[in-house]
Design a protein around this motif. Sequence first.
Motif, mmCIF file in Angstrom:
data_model
loop_
_atom_site.group_PDB
_atom_site.id
_atom_site.type_symbol
_atom_site.label_atom_id
_atom_site.label_comp_id
_atom_site.label_asym_id
_atom_site.label_seq_id
_atom_site.Cartn_x
_atom_site.Cartn_y
_atom_site.Cartn_z
ATOM 1 N N HIS A 18 5.322 -2.897 -1.384
ATOM 2 C CA HIS A 18 5.829 -4.431 -1.135
ATOM 3 C C HIS A 18 7.326 -4.549 -2.001
ATOM 4 O O HIS A 18 8.134 -5.096 -1.337
ATOM 5 C CB HIS A 18 4.870 -5.354 -1.530
ATOM 6 C CG HIS A 18 5.366 -6.826 -1.389
ATOM 7 N ND1 HIS A 18 5.251 -7.257 0.035
ATOM 8 C CD2 HIS A 18 5.495 -7.593 -2.215
ATOM 9 C CE1 HIS A 18 5.832 -8.576 -0.225
ATOM 10 N NE2 HIS A 18 5.786 -8.884 -1.719
ATOM 11 N N SER A 19 7.232 -4.241 -3.149
ATOM 12 C CA SER A 19 8.435 -4.048 -3.774
ATOM 13 C C SER A 19 9.716 -3.649 -3.437
ATOM 14 O O SER A 19 10.746 -3.778 -3.457
ATOM 15 C CB SER A 19 8.297 -3.638 -5.298
ATOM 16 O OG SER A 19 9.444 -3.755 -6.193
ATOM 17 N N LEU A 20 9.376 -2.223 -2.826
ATOM 18 C CA LEU A 20 10.573 -1.605 -2.250
ATOM 19 C C LEU A 20 10.935 -2.070 -0.923
ATOM 20 O O LEU A 20 12.274 -2.221 -0.857
ATOM 21 C CB LEU A 20 10.040 -0.082 -1.795
ATOM 22 C CG LEU A 20 9.763 0.967 -2.961
ATOM 23 C CD1 LEU A 20 9.145 2.173 -2.595
ATOM 24 C CD2 LEU A 20 11.231 1.169 -3.643
ATOM 25 N N SER A 21 10.047 -2.795 -0.329
ATOM 26 C CA SER A 21 10.531 -3.293 1.059
ATOM 27 C C SER A 21 11.128 -4.475 0.736
ATOM 28 O O SER A 21 12.123 -5.058 1.400
ATOM 29 C CB SER A 21 9.356 -3.621 1.980
ATOM 30 O OG SER A 21 8.504 -4.622 1.432
ATOM 31 N N ARG A 22 11.086 -5.299 -0.324
ATOM 32 C CA ARG A 22 11.782 -6.426 -0.692
ATOM 33 C C ARG A 22 13.201 -6.136 -1.306
ATOM 34 O O ARG A 22 13.879 -6.899 -1.311
ATOM 35 C CB ARG A 22 10.946 -7.226 -1.628
ATOM 36 C CG ARG A 22 9.869 -7.882 -1.013
ATOM 37 C CD ARG A 22 9.151 -8.967 -1.728
ATOM 38 N NE ARG A 22 10.078 -10.290 -1.719
ATOM 39 C CZ ARG A 22 10.044 -11.190 -2.499
ATOM 40 N NH1 ARG A 22 9.019 -11.275 -3.295
ATOM 41 N NH2 ARG A 22 10.724 -12.058 -2.517
ATOM 42 N N SER A 23 13.147 -4.787 -1.606
ATOM 43 C CA SER A 23 14.802 -4.473 -2.226
ATOM 44 C C SER A 23 15.525 -3.727 -1.390
ATOM 45 O O SER A 23 16.433 -2.897 -1.784
ATOM 46 C CB SER A 23 14.302 -3.659 -3.574
ATOM 47 O OG SER A 23 13.659 -2.469 -3.345
ATOM 48 N N GLY A 24 15.229 -3.940 -0.011
ATOM 49 C CA GLY A 24 16.023 -3.118 0.941
ATOM 50 C C GLY A 24 15.346 -1.982 1.401
ATOM 51 O O GLY A 24 15.850 -1.137 2.061
ATOM 52 N N GLY A 25 14.252 -1.566 0.979
ATOM 53 C CA GLY A 25 13.604 -0.099 1.188
ATOM 54 C C GLY A 25 13.776 1.040 0.550
ATOM 55 O O GLY A 25 13.347 2.088 0.532
ATOM 56 N N SER A 26 14.538 0.846 -0.706
ATOM 57 C CA SER A 26 14.912 2.068 -1.716
ATOM 58 C C SER A 26 15.150 1.305 -2.944
ATOM 59 O O SER A 26 15.554 0.029 -3.045
ATOM 60 C CB SER A 26 15.880 2.717 -1.330
ATOM 61 O OG SER A 26 16.986 2.340 -1.017
ATOM 62 N N GLU A 60 12.768 5.861 -1.517
ATOM 63 C CA GLU A 60 12.751 5.115 -0.288
ATOM 64 C C GLU A 60 11.392 4.989 0.515
ATOM 65 O O GLU A 60 10.898 6.192 0.357
ATOM 66 C CB GLU A 60 14.211 5.166 0.377
ATOM 67 C CG GLU A 60 13.883 6.783 0.675
ATOM 68 C CD GLU A 60 15.479 7.164 1.377
ATOM 69 O OE1 GLU A 60 16.188 6.226 1.064
ATOM 70 O OE2 GLU A 60 15.453 8.351 2.262
ATOM 71 N N ILE A 61 11.118 4.105 1.254
ATOM 72 C CA ILE A 61 10.105 3.871 1.985
ATOM 73 C C ILE A 61 10.364 5.081 3.295
ATOM 74 O O ILE A 61 11.547 4.977 4.110
ATOM 75 C CB ILE A 61 9.793 2.751 2.883
ATOM 76 C CG1 ILE A 61 9.631 1.718 1.527
ATOM 77 C CG2 ILE A 61 8.832 2.562 3.772
ATOM 78 C CD1 ILE A 61 9.391 0.089 1.983
ATOM 79 N N ALA A 62 9.485 5.838 3.646
ATOM 80 C CA ALA A 62 9.805 6.744 4.894
ATOM 81 C C ALA A 62 9.775 5.947 6.064
ATOM 82 O O ALA A 62 9.261 4.996 6.134
ATOM 83 C CB ALA A 62 8.319 7.623 4.904
ATOM 84 N N GLU A 63 10.714 6.663 6.716
ATOM 85 C CA GLU A 63 10.930 6.062 8.250
ATOM 86 C C GLU A 63 9.672 5.800 9.080
ATOM 87 O O GLU A 63 9.486 4.746 9.981
ATOM 88 C CB GLU A 63 12.113 6.897 8.975
ATOM 89 C CG GLU A 63 13.269 6.720 8.186
ATOM 90 C CD GLU A 63 14.413 7.674 9.076
ATOM 91 O OE1 GLU A 63 14.017 7.836 10.154
ATOM 92 O OE2 GLU A 63 15.204 8.006 8.467
#
Length: 67
Positions: A18-26, A60-63
């Motif tokens: 959730h934190s990664l998604s809120r910061s642009g994915g990475s 980063e969040i995986a595609e």
Amino acid sequence: MIKTVDNYVERTSARLLHSLSRSGGSAPLHRIQFSETIIQYLLDKKLVQVQNTGYGFLLEIAEDYFS
């Protein structure tokens, strides 16, 4: 006892995603204040990946996560 640990890891890894998604994915790997266990859990599940930028590492969040 093991079930409690699994729940903790799953809840905490969901917070990191959730934190990664809120910061642009990475985010820079050195700024992430989650344990190595949580990061490794997400790497094992292939939900995140580590990218070498030449200046440092990004988590980063995986595609595939968004599909």
